[in-house]
Scaffold this motif. Structure first.
Motif, mmCIF file in Angstrom:
data_model
loop_
_atom_site.group_PDB
_atom_site.id
_atom_site.type_symbol
_atom_site.label_atom_id
_atom_site.label_comp_id
_atom_site.label_asym_id
_atom_site.label_seq_id
_atom_site.Cartn_x
_atom_site.Cartn_y
_atom_site.Cartn_z
ATOM 1 N N UNK A 184 15.834 -9.903 15.628
ATOM 2 C CA UNK A 184 16.804 -10.934 16.006
ATOM 3 C C UNK A 184 18.230 -10.410 15.989
ATOM 4 N N UNK A 185 18.562 -9.637 14.956
ATOM 5 C CA UNK A 185 19.921 -9.079 14.861
ATOM 6 C C UNK A 185 20.167 -8.108 16.019
ATOM 7 N N UNK A 186 19.188 -7.230 16.270
ATOM 8 C CA UNK A 186 19.378 -6.237 17.346
ATOM 9 C C UNK A 186 19.450 -6.946 18.710
ATOM 10 N N UNK A 187 18.533 -7.890 18.930
ATOM 11 C CA UNK A 187 18.514 -8.586 20.233
ATOM 12 C C UNK A 187 19.750 -9.475 20.412
ATOM 13 N N UNK A 188 20.312 -9.952 19.305
ATOM 14 C CA UNK A 188 21.540 -10.754 19.378
ATOM 15 C C UNK A 188 22.725 -9.937 19.840
ATOM 16 N N UNK A 189 22.672 -8.629 19.572
ATOM 17 C CA UNK A 189 23.777 -7.749 19.958
ATOM 18 C C UNK A 189 23.484 -6.981 21.254
ATOM 19 N N UNK A 190 22.206 -6.781 21.541
ATOM 20 C CA UNK A 190 21.849 -6.002 22.739
ATOM 21 C C UNK A 190 20.919 -6.834 23.622
ATOM 22 N N UNK A 191 21.470 -7.315 24.735
ATOM 23 C CA UNK A 191 20.726 -8.250 25.590
ATOM 24 C C UNK A 191 19.445 -7.639 26.150
ATOM 25 N N UNK A 192 19.392 -6.319 26.324
ATOM 26 C CA UNK A 192 18.187 -5.708 26.910
ATOM 27 C C UNK A 192 16.962 -6.006 26.060
ATOM 28 N N UNK A 193 17.125 -5.999 24.724
ATOM 29 C CA UNK A 193 15.972 -6.259 23.858
ATOM 30 C C UNK A 193 15.558 -7.733 23.949
ATOM 31 N N UNK A 194 16.579 -8.597 24.094
ATOM 32 C CA UNK A 194 16.292 -10.033 24.220
ATOM 33 C C UNK A 194 15.375 -10.287 25.429
ATOM 34 N N UNK A 195 15.728 -9.660 26.569
ATOM 35 C CA UNK A 195 14.932 -9.867 27.782
ATOM 36 C C UNK A 195 13.568 -9.181 27.686
ATOM 37 N N UNK A 196 13.554 -8.024 27.022
ATOM 38 C CA UNK A 196 12.301 -7.287 26.872
ATOM 39 C C UNK A 196 11.314 -8.096 26.025
ATOM 40 N N UNK A 197 11.823 -8.736 24.959
ATOM 41 C CA UNK A 197 10.943 -9.467 24.043
ATOM 42 C C UNK A 197 10.624 -10.893 24.510
ATOM 43 N N UNK A 198 11.360 -11.370 25.523
ATOM 44 C CA UNK A 198 11.197 -12.766 25.964
ATOM 45 C C UNK A 198 9.740 -13.154 26.274
ATOM 46 N N UNK A 199 8.963 -12.327 27.038
ATOM 47 C CA UNK A 199 7.572 -12.722 27.327
ATOM 48 C C UNK A 199 6.708 -12.800 26.066
ATOM 49 N N UNK A 200 6.921 -11.854 25.120
ATOM 50 C CA UNK A 200 6.145 -11.847 23.870
ATOM 51 C C UNK A 200 6.444 -13.115 23.065
ATOM 52 N N UNK A 201 7.740 -13.431 22.964
ATOM 53 C CA UNK A 201 8.172 -14.599 22.211
ATOM 54 C C UNK A 201 7.578 -15.868 22.825
ATOM 55 N N UNK A 202 7.649 -15.927 24.154
ATOM 56 C CA UNK A 202 7.141 -17.105 24.862
ATOM 57 C C UNK A 202 5.642 -17.268 24.616
ATOM 58 N N UNK A 203 4.922 -16.138 24.698
ATOM 59 C CA UNK A 203 3.468 -16.168 24.503
ATOM 60 C C UNK A 203 3.139 -16.650 23.080
ATOM 61 N N UNK A 204 3.778 -16.053 22.090
ATOM 62 C CA UNK A 204 3.448 -16.366 20.697
ATOM 63 C C UNK A 204 3.867 -17.776 20.294
ATOM 64 N N UNK A 205 4.934 -18.277 20.907
ATOM 65 C CA UNK A 205 5.385 -19.615 20.529
ATOM 66 C C UNK A 205 4.625 -20.705 21.278
ATOM 67 N N UNK A 206 3.930 -20.325 22.350
ATOM 68 C CA UNK A 206 3.242 -21.339 23.148
ATOM 69 C C UNK A 206 1.757 -21.460 22.809
ATOM 70 N N UNK A 207 1.164 -20.343 22.360
ATOM 71 C CA UNK A 207 -0.286 -20.352 22.176
ATOM 72 C C UNK A 207 -0.651 -21.186 20.926
ATOM 73 N N UNK A 208 -1.668 -22.050 21.016
ATOM 74 C CA UNK A 208 -2.040 -22.862 19.846
ATOM 75 C C UNK A 208 -2.523 -21.979 18.687
#
Lengths: 266, 251
Positions: free
Chosen positions: B78-102
């Protein structure tokens, strides 16, 4: 203007590497050198092909109308901004920076705010314990050392900011309109305090709109101008080392057309 | 609101809850809903039993490892992605998958991969909680005033000073709120995973009580899991929160 254009710093503006023409009293090598620097921020060119140097011990006021790039120049020198093109050499080992607002970390006390900066510069604990009370006494804040920034008045907070800058014994001190938010009485007091804390070896670049408070502290005034149709910025340099020169500079100011622009914010 | 009023309202709320519970229990069979008295009686019986502390410690150890790991991964990313947008976009699909799956799907898959027991419980808890910590940290770091980073740069703050004197204090308020959510969810997920695939722990005992129609014991274990959450919030998180936000007391 011709006589003013021959002042020592100006020769460096036009020819930054030419040391022979520089007659500044202090030291041999320039502390900060900008060589053909271009700075672009958000696709806007702030400086284009700017060359300039400051010697160790120089005390310089940086003037110019609002929005012309004075703060950007300080940030460039401090390393906050990187030059898009050109080179910038800064040999200063310890940079003290007083921002427009006090910029004290709100979750740290007065003492901790200064302590952290000293720690960052590797000052050991024994030395910190010895120097901190002396410094806080100098800025008359020793009894407030355990206060948090929001418990201080604007003037007190800016005094902490000054003390923080001097805590690392800076060889380069950058002041970005440090007292602009304070009333004239407080500004006077803080200017006196700054005068007392300054050492001859410290190089100071002082951006301010309060000409009367700045002039006694500096030997040179750099006035930044923007040419009308390009982004090219030019400087005029004015020696203000003695009273006559200061008066002459103020007189020039009142005569010259850039006076109006400056006076609006004075 | 005065402190005294707050306490009175809190006690009134608790009494209403217990009264509703008692009323509902009196209306239906003991097999369906045990009364508060029966539950309390079973609870005191449980805690005097040797195996209770053993089962509790199994769950607490799992919870400790899972929360520590999830906080560590979520916070650092979170700290790294908050400072470097590339990591935020790279992790977006993983985050979406993990937060959506029951969660139950993750439990079933994890049981296939890891079998039953510690690894499975810790794995799914970390997998489901770290995105919450990550997203909250990342958003909070993104909103830290760039003035502080300029200050840190000019005065050459070390990475440790940046972390302890800028990042953590600047995001402490949202971070404390996130930690409370994550602790509560942590207990829920660990217990769920234990119900579905473990031979020990609170969840296993819950499943055991349920299959034996021992309703009072089932409710007693629910009380245990509620007490774990209360313990974590009041004994562990509250002091951390008070420490991190101590400078605000004077405002």
């Amino acid at each position: 203007m011709d006589s003013l254009m021959n002042s020592p710093l100006n020769s460096l503006i036009n020819n930054p590497m030419d040391r022979s023409t520089h007659t500044s009293v202090q030291h041999e090598m320039p502390l900060v050198t900008l060589n053909k620097v271009t700075l672009t921020l958000a696709e806007q060119t702030i400086f284009d092909n700017l060359s300039l140097s400051f010697n160790a011990g120089d005390k310089v006021a940086l003037l110019g109308e609002s929005g012309i790039g004075k703060s950007s120049l300080l940030k460039l020198i401090a390393g906050i901004y990187q030059a898009t093109y050109g080179t910038l050499h800064n040999k200063a080992l310890r940079i003290g920076y007083v921002f427009q607002e006090p910029r004290l970390l709100p979750w740290l006390t007065v003492e901790q705010n200064i302590n952290e900066v000293m720690k960052a510069y590797g000052v050991n604990k024994a030395q910190r314990t010895k120097e901190l009370p002396v410094l806080l006494t100098q800025v008359a804040l020793n009894q407030f050392r355990h206060y948090y920034p929001h418990q201080l008045s604007g003037g007190m907070a800016q005094r902490v900011s000054l003390a923080r800058a001097f805590a690392i014994k800076p060889d380069l001190l950058l002041l970005d309109e440090p007292f602009s938010a304070l009333d004239s009485q407080l500004t006077k007091q803080l200017s006196l305090l700054l005068q007392n804390l300054l050492t001859p070896a410290t190089t100071m670049i002082y951006v301010s709109h309060y000409l009367e408070q700045v002039l006694p502290l500096v030997q040179l005034c750099l006035v930044l101008h923007a040419s009308d149709n390009t982004n090219k910025k030019t400087f005029t340099c004015h020696s203000t080392a003695n009273k006559n020169e200061r008066e002459q500079f103020l007189h020039q100011f009142t005569q010259h057309d850039f006076k109006n622009k400056i006076n609006k914010v004075c | 609101m005065k402190h005294k009023q707050q306490v009175i309202m809190y006690i009134l709320g608790l009494i209403s809850l217990l009264a509703t519970w008692q009323f509902l229990a009196s209306q239906v069979s003991n097999m369906i809903l045990a009364s508060p008295i029966q539950t309390l009686w079973k609870f005191t019986e449980l805690i005097t039993h040797n195996t209770f502390w053993q089962q509790l410690s199994v769950t607490l150890v799992r919870l400790f490892y899972a929360l520590s790991l999830a906080c560590f991964i979520g916070f650092i990313l979170g700290v790294i992605a908050g400072r470097h947008a590339w990591l935020k976009f790279y992790l977006a699909p993983f985050r979406w998958l993990l937060m959506s799956v029951p969660p139950v799907i993750v439990v079933l898959l994890a049981m296939l991969w890891f079998g039953m027991g510690n690894s499975m419980v810790i794995f799914i808890t970390v997998l489901l909680l770290s995105p919450t910590i990550y997203i909250n940290t990342q958003k909070a770091v993104e909103h830290i005033d760039s003035h502080w980073f300029e200050l840190a740069q000019v005065y050459k703050f070390s990475w440790y000073q940046r972390l302890s004197k800028i990042y953590i204090p600047a995001i402490s308020a949202p971070l404390c709120a996130t930690l409370i959510i994550v602790c509560c969810n942590g207990v829920r997920i660990v217990v769920l995973a234990e119900v579905l695939g473990a031979h020990q722990g609170i969840g296993f005992k819950l499943a055991d009580a349920s299959s034996n129609f021992n309703t009072a014991e089932l409710y007693a274990w629910v009380i245990v899991s509620l007490l774990i959450v209360a313990f974590m919030e009041l004994v562990l998180l509250r002091p951390v929160q008070n420490y991190l936000l101590r400078w605000r007391e004077h405002i």
